[in-house]
Design a protein around this motif. Structure first.
Motif, PDB file in Angstrom:
ATOM      1  N   ASP A 155      -0.813  -5.373  13.879  1.00 34.03           N
ATOM      2  CA  ASP A 155      -2.156  -5.646  14.377  1.00 34.03           C
ATOM      3  C   ASP A 155      -3.203  -5.415  13.287  1.00 34.03           C
ATOM      4  N   ALA A 156      -3.065  -4.307  12.565  1.00 29.13           N
ATOM      5  CA  ALA A 156      -4.022  -4.007  11.495  1.00 29.13           C
ATOM      6  C   ALA A 156      -3.952  -5.056  10.390  1.00 29.13           C
ATOM      7  N   ARG A 157      -2.756  -5.487  10.057  1.00 26.49           N
ATOM      8  CA  ARG A 157      -2.596  -6.531   9.041  1.00 26.49           C
ATOM      9  C   ARG A 157      -3.288  -7.812   9.485  1.00 26.49           C
ATOM     10  N   ALA A 158      -3.070  -8.199  10.740  1.00 26.01           N
ATOM     11  CA  ALA A 158      -3.677  -9.422  11.280  1.00 26.01           C
ATOM     12  C   ALA A 158      -5.198  -9.333  11.291  1.00 26.01           C
ATOM     13  N   ARG A 159      -5.723  -8.144  11.488  1.00 25.49           N
ATOM     14  CA  ARG A 159      -7.179  -7.939  11.531  1.00 25.49           C
ATOM     15  C   ARG A 159      -7.782  -7.725  10.142  1.00 25.49           C
ATOM     16  N   GLY A 160      -6.944  -7.584   9.119  1.00 25.30           N
ATOM     17  CA  GLY A 160      -7.448  -7.340   7.766  1.00 25.30           C
ATOM     18  C   GLY A 160      -7.973  -5.939   7.557  1.00 25.30           C
ATOM     19  N   ILE A 161      -7.403  -4.977   8.313  1.00 28.14           N
ATOM     20  CA  ILE A 161      -7.875  -3.588   8.219  1.00 28.14           C
ATOM     21  C   ILE A 161      -6.747  -2.641   7.804  1.00 28.14           C
ATOM     22  N   LEU A 162      -5.778  -3.142   7.087  1.00 28.49           N
ATOM     23  CA  LEU A 162      -4.611  -2.364   6.674  1.00 28.49           C
ATOM     24  C   LEU A 162      -4.727  -1.997   5.206  1.00 28.49           C
ATOM     25  N   ALA A 163      -4.452  -0.725   4.889  1.00 26.77           N
ATOM     26  CA  ALA A 163      -4.442  -0.263   3.498  1.00 26.77           C
ATOM     27  C   ALA A 163      -3.185   0.551   3.255  1.00 26.77           C
ATOM     28  N   ASP A 164      -2.693   0.524   2.021  1.00 26.82           N
ATOM     29  CA  ASP A 164      -1.482   1.257   1.670  1.00 26.82           C
ATOM     30  C   ASP A 164      -1.692   2.764   1.584  1.00 26.82           C
ATOM     31  N   ASP A 165      -2.895   3.176   1.173  1.00 28.16           N
ATOM     32  CA  ASP A 165      -3.193   4.596   1.016  1.00 28.16           C
ATOM     33  C   ASP A 165      -4.699   4.785   1.140  1.00 28.16           C
ATOM     34  N   LEU A 166      -5.166   6.017   1.014  1.00 25.38           N
ATOM     35  CA  LEU A 166      -6.592   6.281   1.203  1.00 25.38           C
ATOM     36  C   LEU A 166      -7.453   5.640   0.126  1.00 25.38           C
TER      37      LEU A 166
END
Length: 177
Positions: A155-166
Motif C-alpha cells: 500500500d505504501a509503495r502504491a501511494r509513493g510513501i515508502l522509504a528504505d530507512d529514515l
C-alpha cells in the motif's frame, strides 16, 4: 510529494529505535542505523521533530509510566532533543482518541508545535502510523521493518510513501543531502 513539512513526527519503537516489545529498560534502547543522520538533517533545516508512540504495555500492566519516561529519556539522550513527545498508555479496546491509528497524538503534537496538521509528516513502521497521519490530515511515510506486513508495504509503495530507512524518509519529504 508536495512542499516540505513544517514538522516531522516519528514513531518510537521500530522506527527511531529497535523494537523491544514492551521495553521498560533504557539500557535496551538502540537507535536504528540512520536515525541520527535523519534527525540531524531535519534539525539542520530547522524542522521541529516530535515523537508519537503507542505504549499499550501500560494498559496491560507490563510497563509503568516511569519506565516509559525512562526509555523516552534514553532515546533523547542518544538521538538528541525532541520538540514534542506524545505517547498513548491505552490498550486497543480502550476507545481513546490518542492511540494510533486514531489522530489524537498527531493533532496534539501539531498544535503544540504551532503547525497545521496538513503541514506535518508522520514517519513510522506500521499501518497504524500511516493511519494516524491519514486520520489527522498529515502526510505519512512508511519505513518497513521485518514486522511490517506485506500488504502495508504494498500500500505504501502504491501511494509513493515508502522509504528504505529514515534517511530515505526525510529525503522523500524533501530534505535531501
Amino acid at each position: 510529494m508536495s512542499a516540505r513539512p513544517r514538522a516531522v513526527l516519528f514513531d518510537r519503537d521500530g522506527t527511531l529505535v529497535d523494537d523491544v516489545p514492551y521495553n521498560g529498560d533504557p539500557d535496551l534502547v538502540r537507535p536504528v542505523p540512520t536515525a541520527a543522520a535523519a534527525l540531524a538533517r531535519l534539525r539542520t533545516a530547522g524542522v521541529p521533530i516530535g515523537v508519537v508512540s503507542n505504549q499499550s504495555g501500560v494498559a496491560r500492566g507490563l510497563l509503568t509510566t516511569a519506565q516509559v519516561a525512562a526509555v523516552n529519556e534514553r532515546v533523547a539522550a542518544l538521538l538528541g532533543p525532541f520538540a514534542d513527545w506524545r505517547w498513548c498508555p491505552h490498550g486497543a479496546g480502550d476507545g481513546c482518541t490518542c492511540r494510533k491509528p486514531a489522530p489524537g497524538m498527531v493533532l496534539a503534537a501539531a498544535a503544540a508545535l504551532g503547525v497545521a496538521p496538513a503541514e506535518v509528516a508522520v514517519v513510522g513502521d506500521i499501518a497504524a502510523d500511516v493511519g494516524a497521519a491519514d486520520a489527522a490530515g498529515a502526510r505519512a511515510v512508511l519505513v518497513p521493518t521485518p514486522a511490517t506486513r506485506t500488504e502495508e508495504v504494498d500500500d505504501a509503495r502504491a501511494r509513493g510513501i515508502l522509504a528504505d530507512d529514515l534517511l530515505g524518509a526525510v529525503e522523500l519529504l524533501g530534505f535531501g543531502a
